[in-house]
Design a protein around this motif. Structure first.
Motif, PDB file in Angstrom:
ATOM      1  N   GLU A  45       1.345 -18.657  34.024  1.00 25.25           N
ATOM      2  CA  GLU A  45       0.359 -17.562  33.934  1.00 25.25           C
ATOM      3  C   GLU A  45       0.588 -16.655  35.142  1.00 25.25           C
ATOM      4  O   GLU A  45       0.338 -17.044  36.274  1.00 25.25           O
ATOM      5  N   GLU A 105       0.397 -13.017  37.347  1.00 28.08           N
ATOM      6  CA  GLU A 105      -0.327 -11.775  37.636  1.00 28.08           C
ATOM      7  C   GLU A 105       0.611 -10.789  38.324  1.00 28.08           C
ATOM      8  O   GLU A 105       1.547 -11.202  39.012  1.00 28.08           O
ATOM      9  N   GLU A 123      -7.051  -7.563  35.906  1.00 26.85           N
ATOM     10  CA  GLU A 123      -7.550  -8.621  36.801  1.00 26.85           C
ATOM     11  C   GLU A 123      -8.402  -7.996  37.908  1.00 26.85           C
ATOM     12  O   GLU A 123      -8.838  -6.860  37.797  1.00 26.85           O
ATOM     13  N   GLN A 182      -4.302  -4.526  39.004  1.00 26.17           N
ATOM     14  CA  GLN A 182      -3.735  -5.862  38.752  1.00 26.17           C
ATOM     15  C   GLN A 182      -3.969  -6.262  37.299  1.00 26.17           C
ATOM     16  O   GLN A 182      -5.057  -6.056  36.758  1.00 26.17           O
ATOM     17  N   GLU A 240      -2.795  -9.248  34.017  1.00 25.84           N
ATOM     18  CA  GLU A 240      -2.298 -10.607  33.736  1.00 25.84           C
ATOM     19  C   GLU A 240      -1.942 -10.698  32.262  1.00 25.84           C
ATOM     20  O   GLU A 240      -2.659 -10.170  31.410  1.00 25.84           O
ATOM     21  N   GLY A 297      -4.647 -11.776  45.581  1.00 25.48           N
ATOM     22  CA  GLY A 297      -3.197 -11.801  45.430  1.00 25.48           C
ATOM     23  C   GLY A 297      -2.766 -11.992  43.983  1.00 25.48           C
ATOM     24  O   GLY A 297      -3.590 -12.055  43.061  1.00 25.48           O
ATOM     25  N   ASN A 298      -1.465 -12.065  43.790  1.00 27.32           N
ATOM     26  CA  ASN A 298      -0.878 -12.305  42.472  1.00 27.32           C
ATOM     27  C   ASN A 298      -0.411 -13.757  42.379  1.00 27.32           C
ATOM     28  O   ASN A 298       0.535 -14.149  43.057  1.00 27.32           O
ATOM     29  N   GLY A 299      -1.082 -14.510  41.550  1.00 28.60           N
ATOM     30  CA  GLY A 299      -0.717 -15.913  41.412  1.00 28.60           C
ATOM     31  C   GLY A 299       0.246 -16.130  40.267  1.00 28.60           C
ATOM     32  O   GLY A 299       0.403 -15.299  39.371  1.00 28.60           O
ATOM     33  N   HIS A 352       0.210 -19.343  37.986  1.00 27.99           N
ATOM     34  CA  HIS A 352      -0.421 -20.641  37.759  1.00 27.99           C
ATOM     35  C   HIS A 352       0.399 -21.380  36.704  1.00 27.99           C
ATOM     36  O   HIS A 352       0.655 -20.829  35.625  1.00 27.99           O
ATOM     37  N   ARG A 412      -2.065 -15.752  50.728  1.00 28.79           N
ATOM     38  CA  ARG A 412      -2.754 -15.721  49.424  1.00 28.79           C
ATOM     39  C   ARG A 412      -3.550 -17.001  49.207  1.00 28.79           C
ATOM     40  O   ARG A 412      -4.620 -16.987  48.608  1.00 28.79           O
ATOM     41  N   ARG A 459     -10.261 -16.929  47.834  1.00 25.45           N
ATOM     42  CA  ARG A 459      -9.451 -15.872  47.222  1.00 25.45           C
ATOM     43  C   ARG A 459      -9.241 -16.171  45.745  1.00 25.45           C
ATOM     44  O   ARG A 459      -8.441 -15.546  45.092  1.00 25.45           O
ATOM     45  N   TRP A 460      -9.909 -17.214  45.270  1.00 23.75           N
ATOM     46  CA  TRP A 460      -9.787 -17.617  43.864  1.00 23.75           C
ATOM     47  C   TRP A 460      -8.335 -17.946  43.511  1.00 23.75           C
ATOM     48  O   TRP A 460      -7.892 -17.740  42.389  1.00 23.75           O
ATOM     49  N   SER A 461      -7.581 -18.368  44.503  1.00 27.56           N
ATOM     50  CA  SER A 461      -6.192 -18.742  44.239  1.00 27.56           C
ATOM     51  C   SER A 461      -6.110 -20.263  44.251  1.00 27.56           C
ATOM     52  O   SER A 461      -6.187 -20.900  43.205  1.00 27.56           O
ATOM     53  N   ARG A 473     -11.816 -22.773  40.690  1.00 25.46           N
ATOM     54  CA  ARG A 473     -10.653 -21.957  41.034  1.00 25.46           C
ATOM     55  C   ARG A 473     -10.303 -21.988  42.513  1.00 25.46           C
ATOM     56  O   ARG A 473      -9.514 -21.180  42.984  1.00 25.46           O
ATOM     57  N   ARG A 519      -2.216 -24.231  40.692  1.00 25.31           N
ATOM     58  CA  ARG A 519      -2.541 -22.839  41.021  1.00 25.31           C
ATOM     59  C   ARG A 519      -1.808 -22.340  42.264  1.00 25.31           C
ATOM     60  O   ARG A 519      -1.970 -21.198  42.676  1.00 25.31           O
TER      61      ARG A 519
HETATM   62  N1  GLU Z   1      -5.477 -13.907  41.698  1.00 23.19           N
HETATM   63  C1  GLU Z   1      -5.704 -15.327  41.817  1.00 23.19           C
HETATM   64  C2  GLU Z   1      -4.504 -15.962  42.523  1.00 23.19           C
HETATM   65  O1  GLU Z   1      -4.021 -15.412  43.454  1.00 23.19           O
HETATM   66  C3  GLU Z   1      -5.979 -16.004  40.502  1.00 23.19           C
HETATM   67  C4  GLU Z   1      -7.224 -15.570  39.778  1.00 23.19           C
HETATM   68  C5  GLU Z   1      -7.375 -16.324  38.475  1.00 23.19           C
HETATM   69  O2  GLU Z   1      -6.737 -15.938  37.494  1.00 23.19           O
HETATM   70  O3  GLU Z   1      -8.037 -17.386  38.451  1.00 23.19           O
HETATM   71  O4  GLU Z   1      -4.059 -17.007  42.185  1.00 23.19           O
END
Ligand code: GLU
Ligand code: MG
Length: 437
Positions: A127, A129, A174, A179, A181, A226-228, A230, A284, A289-291, A302, A328
């Protein structure tokens, strides 16, 4: 297509840069058998540009980029831009034997071991971003406005991803500025990593055609999300049932799944050196940061490195078919073949060592005091790429997943990146890496 159209024969290198050589379509049949020339030192090229010095290869040796015809991707020509035609390649010796530093072969080997030892097949989905690099003020996160402003790119990119066979599931805006996804359907282990490479290149291609740049860099702006990448992973038995599911256990994670998760958490710091390997990556992976803010397993949370996504019973949804693990802690600086293989190898170590299932954290890991963190088995991710490489150096099991030559080559690339960016502050680093990924 015309006989002079170019078909790119490419591989994804240790720094996750796609490199290769293009051949006229008329010569392709011949090239499918013998490939095109490549050299070991190509694998010592850094994402910064120059070759890493020192590196274990030097100026000697010859290899072949051998196309895997089944991976051929086409994105049709449009508006005077020729079609993008590419085929992913294995890197082999001139007699066809796998080269010991080929990332694709590293994953293939891992998947074969999983199958041979345990009769298990891995399936995965990356997944990813990305952000469009634009000066205009962004629309609100997740808004329809943001999606509509992204037209005609949004529709063009989804069309191209369908044509490229990547099975995109959704397109959405996002949280961070510009951003987006695009999750894609699950595929077999090797195909899922191939697919992650193709998705990035197709997104970049369509953005380019629209006069924009799409960046998958882990962090474009230290003040923003940031751009993850996952990595969603499931393990299937010979009958196609998930080895990770057990409806009678906490979070429906089977005993096997618990051991597998425990292995990933045990090696998490070393894994970071392969899954989040740019000098901006650790920034990140900070709390809130929800990462992924901490090394732990959690359900629907998250902030966890390893998450069990929700099981949806709506519309007759079958939890046994949905349960999987989401790692993640990866980003687009990671070679997806190395990243997925390392995660699987870490999990396998947990299974073989019969590690107990980790506790399933039910709260924000950043709120725990030291005693609670210990009780829940919550640890910190490496604070920098240097720390992650140190963790890899100290984790003998993880280091042993790679041949000594692959490990040395990887280290030389990463050390050259650290040396080449030592003078940059975080904001300058983000700008530098935004231009690379
Ligand atoms: N932008 C978040 C990251 O850096 C992820 C946000 C999400 O899709 O849960 O991983
Ligand atoms: Mg997301």
């Amino acid at each position: 297509m015309s006989t002079t159209d170019l078909v790119a024969l490419v591989c994804c290198d240790l720094g996750a840069i796609v490199r290769g050589r293009s051949v006229p379509a008329a010569q392709l049949d011949e090239r499918l058998g013998e490939g095109v020339g490549w050299v070991p030192a190509n694998h010592a090229l850094t994402p910064l540009g120059p070759v890493a010095e020192p590196n274990p290869f030097g100026a000697t040796g010859d290899l072949r980029l051998l196309p895997d015809a089944g991976t051929r991707v086409t994105v049709s020509a449009a508006d005077g831009v020729p079609a993008l035609e590419l085929i992913l390649c294995d890197i082999v010796e001139t007699d066809g034997r796998p080269w010991e530093c080929c990332p694709r072969d590293f994953l293939r080997d891992t998947l074969q071991e999983l199958e041979a030892a345990l009769d298990i097949r891995a399936v995965a989905s990356f997944e990813q971003e990305f952000q469009l690099v634009l000066d205009s003020p962004p629309a609100l996160p997740f808004s329809l406005e943001a999606q509509r402003r992204a037209e005609p790119f949004a529709t063009a990119v989804m069309t191209a991803l369908v044509e490229a066979g990547t099975q995109p599931e959704r397109f959405f805006a996002e949280y961070a500025p510009h951003q987006f996804e695009i999750p894609v359907e699950v595929a077999g282990g090797l195909a899922s990593a191939d697919r992650s490479v193709v998705v990035r290149e197709v997104v970049r291609e369509i953005a380019r055609r629209e006069g924009m740049r799409a960046s998958f860099a882990p962090l474009l702006d230290p003040a923003q999300a940031g751009n993850g990448v996952h990595i969603h992973l499931n393990l299937l038995d010979a009958a196609g049932r998930s080895m990770l599911y057990d409806g009678g256990r906490p979070a429906c994670l089977s005993e096997f799944g618990g051991r597998f998760a425990a292995g990933i958490l045990k090696h998490a710091r070393a894994l970071s050196a392969l899954t989040a390997p740019s000098p901006t990556s650790a920034a990140r992976l900070q709390p809130h940061r929800w990462s992924a803010g901490a090394v732990c397993l959690a359900e629907r949370n998250r902030e966890a490195l390893l998450r069990i996504p929700p099981l949806v019973s709506l519309d007759g949804g079958d939890p046994a078919r949905q349960l999987h693990l989401e790692y993640r802690g990866a980003d687009a600086a990671a070679n997806p073949y190395l990243a997925l293989a390392a995660i699987i190898r870490a999990g396998l170590d947990g299974v073989r060592s019969e590690l107990p299932a980790p506790p399933i954290l039910d709260r924000d890991p950043a709120q725990l005091d030291d005693a609670e963190a210990e009780r829940y088995g919550v640890g910190a991710l490496p604070a920098s790429l240097g720390d992650a490489l140190q963790a890899l150096a100290e984790d003998e099991v993880a280091r042993g997943w790679m041949s000594p030559l692959l490990y040395d080559a990887y280290l030389s690339v990463k050390q050259a990146e650290l040396a080449g960016t030592a003078d940059l502050d975080l904001s300058e680093l983000c700008t530098r890496y935004a231009a690379i990924y």
